[in-house]
Scaffold this motif. Structure first.
Motif, PDB file in Angstrom:
ATOM      1  N   ALA A  54       0.840  -1.209   0.000  1.00 21.20           N
ATOM      2  CA  ALA A  54       0.000   0.000   0.000  1.00 21.20           C
ATOM      3  C   ALA A  54       0.871   1.253   0.000  1.00 21.20           C
ATOM      4  CB  ALA A  54      -0.940  -0.008   1.205  1.00 21.20           C
ATOM      5  N   ILE A  55       1.946   1.239   0.773  1.00 26.30           N
ATOM      6  CA  ILE A  55       2.868   2.379   0.783  1.00 26.30           C
ATOM      7  C   ILE A  55       3.499   2.555  -0.588  1.00 26.30           C
ATOM      8  CG2 ILE A  55       5.103   3.162   1.691  1.00 26.30           C
ATOM      9  CD1 ILE A  55       4.149   2.116   4.458  1.00 26.30           C
ATOM     10  N   THR A  64       4.362  12.006  -1.128  1.00 28.78           N
ATOM     11  CA  THR A  64       5.668  12.234  -0.503  1.00 28.78           C
ATOM     12  C   THR A  64       5.562  12.181   1.018  1.00 28.78           C
ATOM     13  OG1 THR A  64       5.328  14.619  -0.579  1.00 28.78           O
ATOM     14  CG2 THR A  64       6.539  13.609  -2.425  1.00 28.78           C
ATOM     15  N   ALA A  65       4.360  12.065   1.523  1.00 33.97           N
ATOM     16  CA  ALA A  65       4.108  11.897   2.949  1.00 33.97           C
ATOM     17  C   ALA A  65       2.913  10.964   3.099  1.00 33.97           C
ATOM     18  CB  ALA A  65       3.819  13.233   3.618  1.00 33.97           C
ATOM     19  N   ILE A  66       3.022  10.055   4.040  1.00 31.99           N
ATOM     20  CA  ILE A  66       1.948   9.083   4.271  1.00 31.99           C
ATOM     21  C   ILE A  66       1.772   8.915   5.775  1.00 31.99           C
ATOM     22  CG2 ILE A  66       1.197   6.685   3.991  1.00 31.99           C
ATOM     23  CD1 ILE A  66       2.996   6.601   1.450  1.00 31.99           C
ATOM     24  N   THR A  67       0.536   8.975   6.222  1.00 30.34           N
ATOM     25  CA  THR A  67       0.207   8.687   7.616  1.00 30.34           C
ATOM     26  C   THR A  67      -0.497   7.341   7.668  1.00 30.34           C
ATOM     27  OG1 THR A  67      -0.009  11.024   8.163  1.00 30.34           O
ATOM     28  CG2 THR A  67      -1.052   9.460   9.661  1.00 30.34           C
ATOM     29  N   VAL A  68       0.005   6.465   8.498  1.00 35.58           N
ATOM     30  CA  VAL A  68      -0.598   5.147   8.710  1.00 35.58           C
ATOM     31  C   VAL A  68      -1.434   5.226   9.984  1.00 35.58           C
ATOM     32  CG1 VAL A  68      -0.149   2.701   9.146  1.00 35.58           C
ATOM     33  CG2 VAL A  68       1.326   3.995   7.566  1.00 35.58           C
ATOM     34  N   ILE A  69      -2.693   4.847   9.862  1.00 34.96           N
ATOM     35  CA  ILE A  69      -3.627   4.870  10.986  1.00 34.96           C
ATOM     36  C   ILE A  69      -3.972   3.421  11.349  1.00 34.96           C
ATOM     37  CG2 ILE A  69      -5.864   5.672  11.832  1.00 34.96           C
ATOM     38  CD1 ILE A  69      -4.121   8.007  10.971  1.00 34.96           C
ATOM     39  N   PRO A  70      -3.486   2.925  12.490  1.00 38.53           N
ATOM     40  CA  PRO A  70      -3.838   1.567  12.896  1.00 38.53           C
ATOM     41  C   PRO A  70      -5.297   1.525  13.371  1.00 38.53           C
ATOM     42  CG  PRO A  70      -1.870   2.360  14.075  1.00 38.53           C
ATOM     43  CD  PRO A  70      -2.498   3.529  13.384  1.00 38.53           C
ATOM     44  N   VAL A  71      -6.132   0.823  12.640  1.00 39.52           N
ATOM     45  CA  VAL A  71      -7.528   0.694  13.038  1.00 39.52           C
ATOM     46  C   VAL A  71      -7.666  -0.556  13.918  1.00 39.52           C
ATOM     47  CG1 VAL A  71      -8.688   2.105  11.310  1.00 39.52           C
ATOM     48  CG2 VAL A  71      -8.032  -0.204  10.714  1.00 39.52           C
ATOM     49  N   PHE A  72      -6.960  -0.460  15.034  1.00 35.92           N
ATOM     50  CA  PHE A  72      -6.978  -1.464  16.094  1.00 35.92           C
ATOM     51  C   PHE A  72      -7.611  -0.795  17.301  1.00 35.92           C
ATOM     52  CE2 PHE A  72      -3.861  -3.125  13.295  1.00 35.92           C
ATOM     53  CZ  PHE A  72      -3.654  -4.466  13.584  1.00 35.92           C
ATOM     54  N   PHE A  73      -8.253  -1.587  18.138  1.00 35.53           N
ATOM     55  CA  PHE A  73      -8.905  -1.009  19.305  1.00 35.53           C
ATOM     56  C   PHE A  73      -7.906  -0.671  20.406  1.00 35.53           C
ATOM     57  CE2 PHE A  73     -12.183  -0.782  22.656  1.00 35.53           C
ATOM     58  CZ  PHE A  73     -13.030   0.107  22.013  1.00 35.53           C
ATOM     59  N   GLY A  74      -6.793  -1.372  20.448  1.00 35.53           N
ATOM     60  CA  GLY A  74      -5.794  -1.105  21.473  1.00 35.53           C
ATOM     61  C   GLY A  74      -4.392  -1.344  20.958  1.00 35.53           C
ATOM     62  N   GLN A  75      -3.421  -1.084  21.820  1.00 37.67           N
ATOM     63  CA  GLN A  75      -2.006  -1.188  21.477  1.00 37.67           C
ATOM     64  C   GLN A  75      -1.471  -2.571  21.847  1.00 37.67           C
ATOM     65  OE1 GLN A  75       0.088   1.277  20.200  1.00 37.67           O
ATOM     66  NE2 GLN A  75      -1.160   3.093  20.413  1.00 37.67           N
ATOM     67  N   HIS A  94      12.274   3.820   1.336  1.00 33.90           N
ATOM     68  CA  HIS A  94      11.822   5.097   0.763  1.00 33.90           C
ATOM     69  C   HIS A  94      12.287   6.255   1.644  1.00 33.90           C
ATOM     70  CE1 HIS A  94       9.254   2.855  -2.001  1.00 33.90           C
ATOM     71  NE2 HIS A  94       8.788   2.175  -0.971  1.00 33.90           N
ATOM     72  N   PRO A  95      13.595   6.502   1.696  1.00 32.92           N
ATOM     73  CA  PRO A  95      14.096   7.533   2.619  1.00 32.92           C
ATOM     74  C   PRO A  95      13.628   8.947   2.292  1.00 32.92           C
ATOM     75  CG  PRO A  95      15.850   6.751   1.182  1.00 32.92           C
ATOM     76  CD  PRO A  95      14.665   5.865   0.947  1.00 32.92           C
ATOM     77  N   GLY A  96      13.201   9.203   1.075  1.00 30.95           N
ATOM     78  CA  GLY A  96      12.747  10.536   0.702  1.00 30.95           C
ATOM     79  C   GLY A  96      11.284  10.813   1.008  1.00 30.95           C
ATOM     80  N   VAL A  97      10.600   9.836   1.576  1.00 30.91           N
ATOM     81  CA  VAL A  97       9.175   9.954   1.883  1.00 30.91           C
ATOM     82  C   VAL A  97       9.005  10.042   3.400  1.00 30.91           C
ATOM     83  CG1 VAL A  97       6.953   8.759   1.758  1.00 30.91           C
ATOM     84  CG2 VAL A  97       8.506   8.701  -0.189  1.00 30.91           C
ATOM     85  N   THR A  98       8.116  10.902   3.840  1.00 31.55           N
ATOM     86  CA  THR A  98       7.822  11.014   5.272  1.00 31.55           C
ATOM     87  C   THR A  98       6.733  10.018   5.628  1.00 31.55           C
ATOM     88  OG1 THR A  98       8.375  13.359   5.229  1.00 31.55           O
ATOM     89  CG2 THR A  98       7.057  12.579   7.087  1.00 31.55           C
TER      90      THR A  98
END
Length: 125
Positions: A54-55, A64-75, A94-98
């Motif tokens: 997916a990334i 150039t920037a991606i936020t991953v959101i864990p759709v888990f109920f807990g850690q 992908h060192p050039g991507v945040t």
């Protein structure tokens, strides 16, 4: 300036119907974000795409920037151990991507408040 993508990251399951609420969530988030960038799903196991795939797809699409959101109920262990290792491996490729990873959605008070409201709406008197 590049595009900022978001990836909703879930566990995955053998039953394809399991991902239906995640697909609805991704569609709602995509509509709410408008043209801010793509929203996609990724899974730890049993379903595709994987988080690295997916990334890669979002980067190929210009993110150039991606936020991953864990759709888990807990850690649990997947969020504390497996996910950071995946993010680190993807960042190394992908060192050039945040790449940024949020906390598990179920740990947010607003999400818990929404679950409380759901429970109250379904409370049989």
């Amino acid at each position: 300036m590049g595009t900022h993508g978001m990836i909703l990251f879930g566990h995955g399951a053998r039953d394809a119907r399991w991902q239906e609420p995640f697909q609805r969530l991704a569609a709602k988030l995509g509509a709410a974000r408008g043209n801010a960038g793509p929203v996609s799903l990724a899974f730890l196991e049993l379903m595709t795409p994987s988080l690295p795939d997916a990334i890669d797809a979002q980067i190929a699409g210009g993110c150039t920037a991606i936020t991953v959101i864990p759709v888990f109920f807990g850690q649990g262990g997947h969020v504390r151990r497996d996910l950071p290792a995946l993010i680190d491996a993807c960042q190394a490729r992908h060192p050039g991507v945040t790449l940024r990873c949020a906390g598990a959605v179920g740990e947010d008070d607003a999400v818990l408040d929404a679950v409380v409201q759901f429970c109250l709406r379904n409370d049989a008197d």
